[in-house]
Design a protein around this motif. Structure first.
Motif, PDB file in Angstrom:
ATOM      1  N   ALA A 209     -48.438 -71.730  19.785  1.00  0.00           N
ATOM      2  CA  ALA A 209     -46.994 -72.008  19.886  1.00  0.00           C
ATOM      3  C   ALA A 209     -46.667 -73.386  19.306  1.00  0.00           C
ATOM      4  O   ALA A 209     -45.642 -73.562  18.626  1.00  0.00           O
ATOM      5  N   ALA A 210     -47.547 -74.374  19.550  1.00  0.00           N
ATOM      6  CA  ALA A 210     -47.305 -75.727  19.028  1.00  0.00           C
ATOM      7  C   ALA A 210     -47.303 -75.706  17.492  1.00  0.00           C
ATOM      8  O   ALA A 210     -46.504 -76.394  16.845  1.00  0.00           O
ATOM      9  N   CYS A 211     -48.191 -74.915  16.909  1.00  0.00           N
ATOM     10  CA  CYS A 211     -48.256 -74.813  15.442  1.00  0.00           C
ATOM     11  C   CYS A 211     -46.995 -74.169  14.891  1.00  0.00           C
ATOM     12  O   CYS A 211     -46.427 -74.617  13.892  1.00  0.00           O
ATOM     13  N   GLU A 212     -46.554 -73.110  15.561  1.00  0.00           N
ATOM     14  CA  GLU A 212     -45.357 -72.415  15.078  1.00  0.00           C
ATOM     15  C   GLU A 212     -44.118 -73.307  15.207  1.00  0.00           C
ATOM     16  O   GLU A 212     -43.261 -73.319  14.326  1.00  0.00           O
ATOM     17  N   ALA A 213     -44.079 -74.089  16.292  1.00  0.00           N
ATOM     18  CA  ALA A 213     -42.946 -75.009  16.472  1.00  0.00           C
ATOM     19  C   ALA A 213     -42.959 -76.080  15.387  1.00  0.00           C
ATOM     20  O   ALA A 213     -41.913 -76.453  14.848  1.00  0.00           O
ATOM     21  N   ALA A 214     -44.159 -76.564  15.032  1.00  0.00           N
ATOM     22  CA  ALA A 214     -44.262 -77.601  13.991  1.00  0.00           C
ATOM     23  C   ALA A 214     -43.786 -77.062  12.647  1.00  0.00           C
ATOM     24  O   ALA A 214     -43.050 -77.736  11.918  1.00  0.00           O
ATOM     25  N   ALA A 215     -44.176 -75.813  12.332  1.00  0.00           N
ATOM     26  CA  ALA A 215     -43.735 -75.220  11.062  1.00  0.00           C
ATOM     27  C   ALA A 215     -42.215 -75.051  11.067  1.00  0.00           C
ATOM     28  O   ALA A 215     -41.546 -75.360  10.071  1.00  0.00           O
ATOM     29  N   ALA A 216     -41.676 -74.599  12.211  1.00  0.00           N
ATOM     30  CA  ALA A 216     -40.221 -74.388  12.298  1.00  0.00           C
ATOM     31  C   ALA A 216     -39.472 -75.708  12.112  1.00  0.00           C
ATOM     32  O   ALA A 216     -38.466 -75.770  11.395  1.00  0.00           O
ATOM     33  N   LEU A 218     -40.341 -78.154  10.370  1.00  0.00           N
ATOM     34  CA  LEU A 218     -40.395 -78.546   8.958  1.00  0.00           C
ATOM     35  C   LEU A 218     -39.636 -77.557   8.068  1.00  0.00           C
ATOM     36  O   LEU A 218     -39.569 -77.736   6.856  1.00  0.00           O
ATOM     37  N   GLY A 219     -39.126 -76.494   8.671  1.00  0.00           N
ATOM     38  CA  GLY A 219     -38.409 -75.483   7.885  1.00  0.00           C
ATOM     39  C   GLY A 219     -39.335 -74.674   6.996  1.00  0.00           C
ATOM     40  O   GLY A 219     -38.941 -74.196   5.929  1.00  0.00           O
ATOM     41  N   LEU A 220     -40.603 -74.509   7.430  1.00  0.00           N
ATOM     42  CA  LEU A 220     -41.590 -73.776   6.624  1.00  0.00           C
ATOM     43  C   LEU A 220     -41.959 -72.465   7.316  1.00  0.00           C
ATOM     44  O   LEU A 220     -41.942 -72.384   8.541  1.00  0.00           O
ATOM     45  N   PRO A 221     -42.349 -71.439   6.529  1.00  0.00           N
ATOM     46  CA  PRO A 221     -42.764 -70.182   7.156  1.00  0.00           C
ATOM     47  C   PRO A 221     -44.019 -70.345   8.008  1.00  0.00           C
ATOM     48  O   PRO A 221     -44.181 -69.684   9.031  1.00  0.00           O
ATOM     49  N   ALA A 222     -44.929 -71.229   7.609  1.00  0.00           N
ATOM     50  CA  ALA A 222     -46.172 -71.434   8.366  1.00  0.00           C
ATOM     51  C   ALA A 222     -46.764 -72.778   7.962  1.00  0.00           C
ATOM     52  O   ALA A 222     -46.434 -73.324   6.895  1.00  0.00           O
ATOM     53  N   LEU A 223     -47.683 -73.308   8.784  1.00  0.00           N
ATOM     54  CA  LEU A 223     -48.286 -74.614   8.468  1.00  0.00           C
ATOM     55  C   LEU A 223     -49.130 -74.569   7.198  1.00  0.00           C
ATOM     56  O   LEU A 223     -49.425 -75.600   6.609  1.00  0.00           O
ATOM     57  N   ARG A 224     -49.539 -73.400   6.770  1.00  0.00           N
ATOM     58  CA  ARG A 224     -50.192 -73.223   5.475  1.00  0.00           C
ATOM     59  C   ARG A 224     -49.426 -73.936   4.361  1.00  0.00           C
ATOM     60  O   ARG A 224     -49.998 -74.420   3.388  1.00  0.00           O
ATOM     61  N   ASP A 225     -48.091 -73.984   4.500  1.00  0.00           N
ATOM     62  CA  ASP A 225     -47.246 -74.513   3.436  1.00  0.00           C
ATOM     63  C   ASP A 225     -46.967 -76.012   3.570  1.00  0.00           C
ATOM     64  O   ASP A 225     -46.273 -76.582   2.735  1.00  0.00           O
ATOM     65  N   ALA A 226     -47.503 -76.648   4.629  1.00  0.00           N
ATOM     66  CA  ALA A 226     -47.207 -78.068   4.848  1.00  0.00           C
ATOM     67  C   ALA A 226     -48.149 -78.958   4.036  1.00  0.00           C
ATOM     68  O   ALA A 226     -49.292 -78.585   3.766  1.00  0.00           O
ATOM     69  N   THR A 227     -47.671 -80.144   3.680  1.00  0.00           N
ATOM     70  CA  THR A 227     -48.520 -81.132   2.997  1.00  0.00           C
ATOM     71  C   THR A 227     -49.077 -82.093   4.054  1.00  0.00           C
ATOM     72  O   THR A 227     -48.492 -82.228   5.146  1.00  0.00           O
TER      73      THR A 227
END
Ligand code: GLA
Length: 343
Positions: A209-216, A218-227
């Protein structure tokens, strides 16, 4: 009598990345669950196992609440039956004997091995043909139905797609699987921390849940897309992003036949799981230290953490010394994925 086997897995590197659409690098190991199954004409799925005193009996069309089935070991099979019914499996019963050499609670995916072997037996009896990826999805769904744990797809897919002498680079977004040969000069050694791990009682769902909240955020579909810059101040997300990078570096080193970077990447992964993702335990940390002190190239916790096992890469010349000094250490080999073994 038809029989099916499905292996457990160890993850070489890439933990808590699968449900973030990232990359993982597991392998199927030579510890497995086997289901010998005969069709029954009365629409009942009946399972016996020498590991449990009571048999399990389920309606072949599915149980409304797999999570409340008794005896408890019937919950995962109830989830498998229900997930396959949703995919169109006709309600054909089976009489099945379950045996397994995958230690339960040791972090080597005993439950994924069980779910996959049973799913293959049920599909066979019901005449349902599914692609391996769809069997993996059904078994992942079964885990959620049975335990409420929103696990990723790594364990089930590794059990199905394993390849002898190779690790599997899995892109958990596209679900593409690329076998990457393992260096012959290194042994794969696992050691169980002895702390039994039951995902439902741990912080797995909280971490997800913490990962999904972090992606949300950042406005990203998933943390895979984060830098790395985007997650620099968030330890949970930072682990996911740094770990995804390590998986790709590790796979590239394997492809090039470079052994040197592997140990460092394992140790960096463990440190990140311990310090940023906070899923290690003192027992797991001590095992990693013991492996390194005995001459392993590197070691890390494997799987969800909170107990379970450590995986180490050990040069052949130091194998005896490592096995002699690390408690409960055993060598595992990469094997082919789940399959029919009898007729
Ligand atoms: C468990 C889950 C997997 C994966 C790992 C952590 O094994 O079942 O889907 O998330 O934890 O990498």
């Amino acid at each position: 009598m038809p029989a099916f086997r499905a292996p457990g897995r160890v993850n070489l590197i890439g933990d808590h990345t699968d449900y973030n659409d990232g990359f993982v690098l597991p392998l199927a190991v030579d510890l497995e669950c086997r289901v010998d199954a005969e069709e029954r004409g009365d629409g009942v799925v009946r399972l016996t196992s020498s590991a449990f005193p009571e048999p399990v009996e389920l309606p072949a069309g599915g149980t409304p609440e797999p999570a409340s089935v008794e005896p408890r070991w019937g919950r995962l099979p109830a989830g498998v039956v229900a997930a396959l019914a949703r995919r169109g499996r006709p309600p054909v019963g089976i009489e099945a004997e379950v045996t397994s050499t995958v230690p339960v609670g040791g972090g080597l995916s005993s439950s994924a091995a069980f779910a996959v072997a049973l799913a293959l037996a049920l599909c066979d009896a019901g005449g349902l043909e599914l692609e391996p990826v769809e069997v993996a999805r059904a078994c992942q769904e079964a885990e959620l139905l049975a335990t409420g744990v929103p696990c990723g797809i790594m364990d089930q897919l590794s059990s199905l797609c394993g390849r002898r002498d190779a690790a599997l680079l899995i892109d958990c977004r596209s679900l593409e699987v690329e076998p990457v040969p393992l260096p012959r000069e290194l042994a794969l050694v696992v050691a169980d921390s002895g702390v039994q791990r039951a995902l439902a009682e741990t912080g797995y769902a909280e971490r997800r849940a913490a990962c999904e909240a972090a992606a949300a955020r950042l406005g990203l579909p998933a943390l895979r897309d984060a830098t790395p810059e985007q997650v620099a101040d968030d330890p949970r997300a930072r682990h996911v992003v740094s770990e995804t990078g390590r998986v790709l570096d590790f796979a590239e080193a394997l492809r090039r036949g470079e052994v040197d970077p592997l140990g460092r990447l394992l140790l960096e992964s463990h440190a990140s799981l311990r310090d940023d993702f906070e899923v290690s335990t003192p027992e797991l940390d001590a095992l990693v230290d013991a492996f390194v002190a005995a001459g392993a190239l590197g070691a890390r916790l494997t799987g969800a953490g909170f107990g379970g096992s450590v995986i180490a890469l050990v040069p052949a010349a130091r194998l005896d010394a490592v096995l002699a000094s690390v408690p409960a250490a055993r060598v595992v080999h990469a094997v082919d994925g789940a399959a029919r073994v009898a007729p």
